[in-house]
Design a protein around this motif. Structure first.
Motif, PDB file in Angstrom:
ATOM      1  N   MET A 146      29.068 -10.175 -13.525  1.00 55.39           N
ATOM      2  CA  MET A 146      28.477  -8.719 -13.277  1.00 55.39           C
ATOM      3  C   MET A 146      28.785  -8.479 -11.930  1.00 55.39           C
ATOM      4  SD  MET A 146      24.668  -7.501 -14.335  1.00 55.39           S
ATOM      5  CE  MET A 146      24.360  -5.741 -13.587  1.00 55.39           C
ATOM      6  N   SER A 147      29.116  -7.111 -11.839  1.00 54.29           N
ATOM      7  CA  SER A 147      29.441  -6.766 -10.204  1.00 54.29           C
ATOM      8  C   SER A 147      28.819  -5.277 -10.005  1.00 54.29           C
ATOM      9  CB  SER A 147      30.718  -6.674 -10.184  1.00 54.29           C
ATOM     10  OG  SER A 147      31.290  -5.769 -10.925  1.00 54.29           O
ATOM     11  N   THR A 148      28.391  -5.120  -8.850  1.00 56.44           N
ATOM     12  CA  THR A 148      27.768  -3.649  -8.638  1.00 56.44           C
ATOM     13  C   THR A 148      28.910  -2.939  -7.779  1.00 56.44           C
ATOM     14  OG1 THR A 148      25.669  -4.566  -8.784  1.00 56.44           O
ATOM     15  CG2 THR A 148      25.921  -2.332  -7.656  1.00 56.44           C
ATOM     16  N   ARG A 149      28.965  -1.643  -7.722  1.00 58.38           N
ATOM     17  CA  ARG A 149      29.814  -0.915  -6.933  1.00 58.38           C
ATOM     18  C   ARG A 149      28.948   0.148  -5.971  1.00 58.38           C
ATOM     19  NH1 ARG A 149      34.670   2.704  -9.322  1.00 58.38           N
ATOM     20  NH2 ARG A 149      35.425   3.625  -7.423  1.00 58.38           N
ATOM     21  N   LYS A 150      29.163   0.068  -4.556  1.00 56.68           N
ATOM     22  CA  LYS A 150      28.361   0.790  -3.818  1.00 56.68           C
ATOM     23  C   LYS A 150      28.922   1.092  -2.438  1.00 56.68           C
ATOM     24  CE  LYS A 150      25.202  -1.948  -1.348  1.00 56.68           C
ATOM     25  NZ  LYS A 150      24.005  -2.538  -1.135  1.00 56.68           N
ATOM     26  N   GLN A 151      28.549   2.287  -1.685  1.00 56.98           N
ATOM     27  CA  GLN A 151      29.418   2.512  -0.278  1.00 56.98           C
ATOM     28  C   GLN A 151      28.841   1.354   0.542  1.00 56.98           C
ATOM     29  OE1 GLN A 151      31.412   4.815   1.022  1.00 56.98           O
ATOM     30  NE2 GLN A 151      32.177   5.198  -1.278  1.00 56.98           N
ATOM     31  N   GLY A 160      31.012   1.522   5.362  1.00 59.85           N
ATOM     32  CA  GLY A 160      31.780   2.752   5.368  1.00 59.85           C
ATOM     33  C   GLY A 160      32.891   2.948   4.399  1.00 59.85           C
ATOM     34  N   GLU A 161      32.732   2.149   3.394  1.00 60.62           N
ATOM     35  CA  GLU A 161      33.932   2.408   2.316  1.00 60.62           C
ATOM     36  C   GLU A 161      33.469   1.968   0.942  1.00 60.62           C
ATOM     37  OE1 GLU A 161      37.200  -0.528   2.683  1.00 60.62           O
ATOM     38  OE2 GLU A 161      35.744  -2.052   3.237  1.00 60.62           O
ATOM     39  N   ASP A 162      34.040   2.381  -0.296  1.00 55.92           N
ATOM     40  CA  ASP A 162      33.594   1.916  -1.614  1.00 55.92           C
ATOM     41  C   ASP A 162      34.041   0.660  -1.805  1.00 55.92           C
ATOM     42  OD1 ASP A 162      32.827   2.169  -4.058  1.00 55.92           O
ATOM     43  OD2 ASP A 162      34.971   3.092  -5.067  1.00 55.92           O
ATOM     44  N   ARG A 163      32.954  -0.353  -2.134  1.00 51.21           N
ATOM     45  CA  ARG A 163      33.039  -1.777  -2.204  1.00 51.21           C
ATOM     46  C   ARG A 163      32.542  -2.189  -3.680  1.00 51.21           C
ATOM     47  NH1 ARG A 163      34.901  -4.279   2.243  1.00 51.21           N
ATOM     48  NH2 ARG A 163      34.208  -6.336   1.684  1.00 51.21           N
ATOM     49  N   VAL A 164      32.883  -3.318  -4.146  1.00 54.32           N
ATOM     50  CA  VAL A 164      32.499  -4.074  -5.382  1.00 54.32           C
ATOM     51  C   VAL A 164      31.688  -5.531  -4.770  1.00 54.32           C
ATOM     52  CG1 VAL A 164      33.064  -5.076  -7.352  1.00 54.32           C
ATOM     53  CG2 VAL A 164      34.485  -3.303  -6.826  1.00 54.32           C
ATOM     54  N   ARG A 222      27.064 -17.236  -4.107  1.00 48.41           N
ATOM     55  CA  ARG A 222      26.935 -16.311  -2.884  1.00 48.41           C
ATOM     56  C   ARG A 222      27.221 -14.865  -3.043  1.00 48.41           C
ATOM     57  NH1 ARG A 222      30.537 -20.722   0.055  1.00 48.41           N
ATOM     58  NH2 ARG A 222      31.663 -20.223  -1.762  1.00 48.41           N
ATOM     59  N   LEU A 223      26.587 -13.880  -2.562  1.00 47.91           N
ATOM     60  CA  LEU A 223      27.109 -12.627  -2.719  1.00 47.91           C
ATOM     61  C   LEU A 223      28.386 -12.226  -1.997  1.00 47.91           C
ATOM     62  CD1 LEU A 223      26.093  -9.943  -3.704  1.00 47.91           C
ATOM     63  CD2 LEU A 223      25.016  -9.308  -1.362  1.00 47.91           C
ATOM     64  N   ARG A 224      29.199 -11.607  -2.523  1.00 50.36           N
ATOM     65  CA  ARG A 224      30.531 -11.451  -2.047  1.00 50.36           C
ATOM     66  C   ARG A 224      30.682 -10.074  -2.211  1.00 50.36           C
ATOM     67  NH1 ARG A 224      32.448 -15.877   1.068  1.00 50.36           N
ATOM     68  NH2 ARG A 224      32.053 -17.617   0.043  1.00 50.36           N
ATOM     69  N   SER A 225      31.999  -9.507  -1.585  1.00 48.34           N
ATOM     70  CA  SER A 225      32.075  -8.123  -1.580  1.00 48.34           C
ATOM     71  C   SER A 225      33.715  -7.826  -1.242  1.00 48.34           C
ATOM     72  CB  SER A 225      31.346  -7.068  -0.766  1.00 48.34           C
ATOM     73  OG  SER A 225      31.624  -7.124   0.518  1.00 48.34           O
ATOM     74  N   LEU A 226      34.137  -6.898  -2.041  1.00 46.47           N
ATOM     75  CA  LEU A 226      35.862  -6.594  -1.704  1.00 46.47           C
ATOM     76  C   LEU A 226      36.024  -5.181  -1.890  1.00 46.47           C
ATOM     77  CD1 LEU A 226      37.407  -8.825  -4.236  1.00 46.47           C
ATOM     78  CD2 LEU A 226      37.632  -9.070  -1.979  1.00 46.47           C
ATOM     79  N   PRO A 227      36.703  -4.499  -1.012  1.00 43.82           N
ATOM     80  CA  PRO A 227      37.189  -3.215  -1.189  1.00 43.82           C
ATOM     81  C   PRO A 227      37.463  -2.707  -2.784  1.00 43.82           C
ATOM     82  CG  PRO A 227      38.249  -3.918   0.583  1.00 43.82           C
ATOM     83  CD  PRO A 227      37.527  -5.240  -0.054  1.00 43.82           C
ATOM     84  N   ALA A 228      36.800  -1.830  -3.202  1.00 43.55           N
ATOM     85  CA  ALA A 228      37.318  -1.478  -4.522  1.00 43.55           C
ATOM     86  C   ALA A 228      38.701  -1.217  -4.901  1.00 43.55           C
ATOM     87  CB  ALA A 228      36.162   0.074  -5.042  1.00 43.55           C
ATOM     88  N   SER A 229      39.317  -0.621  -3.845  1.00 37.77           N
ATOM     89  CA  SER A 229      40.851  -0.587  -4.126  1.00 37.77           C
ATOM     90  C   SER A 229      41.310  -1.668  -4.276  1.00 37.77           C
ATOM     91  CB  SER A 229      41.378   0.130  -2.851  1.00 37.77           C
ATOM     92  OG  SER A 229      41.190  -0.774  -1.615  1.00 37.77           O
TER      93      SER A 229
END
Length: 68
Positions: free
Chosen positions: A1-6, A9-13, A21-28
């Motif tokens: 499961m993932s969440t998308r949010k700003q 300063g950018e749109d991230r997943v 562990r919580l991770r994030s990547l640029p949505a692009s």
């Protein structure tokens, strides 16, 4: 499961990896967005979009000027 949010300063997943562990990547960098025209035409033959390469080149230039 993932969440998308700003974030940062950018749109991230945001997602949890296999170790929890919580991770994030640029949505692009993901497939959460509908593919843009460049990605459709490139059909997987190009890792980076021209806009992303231009932004990277600008960042490298700023770093070099600051350190140089």
């Amino acid at each position: 499961m993932s969440t998308r949010k700003q974030n940062w300063g950018e749109d991230r997943v945001m997602f949890y990896d296999a170790q929890g562990r919580l991770r994030s990547l640029p949505a692009s960098w993901t497939d959460v967005n509908e593919a843009d025209l460049f990605s459709q035409v490139a059909a997987g033959r190009s890792f980076s979009r021209p806009d992303d390469l231009s932004a990277l080149a600008s960042l490298i230039g700023r770093i070099k000027r600051r350190e140089g």
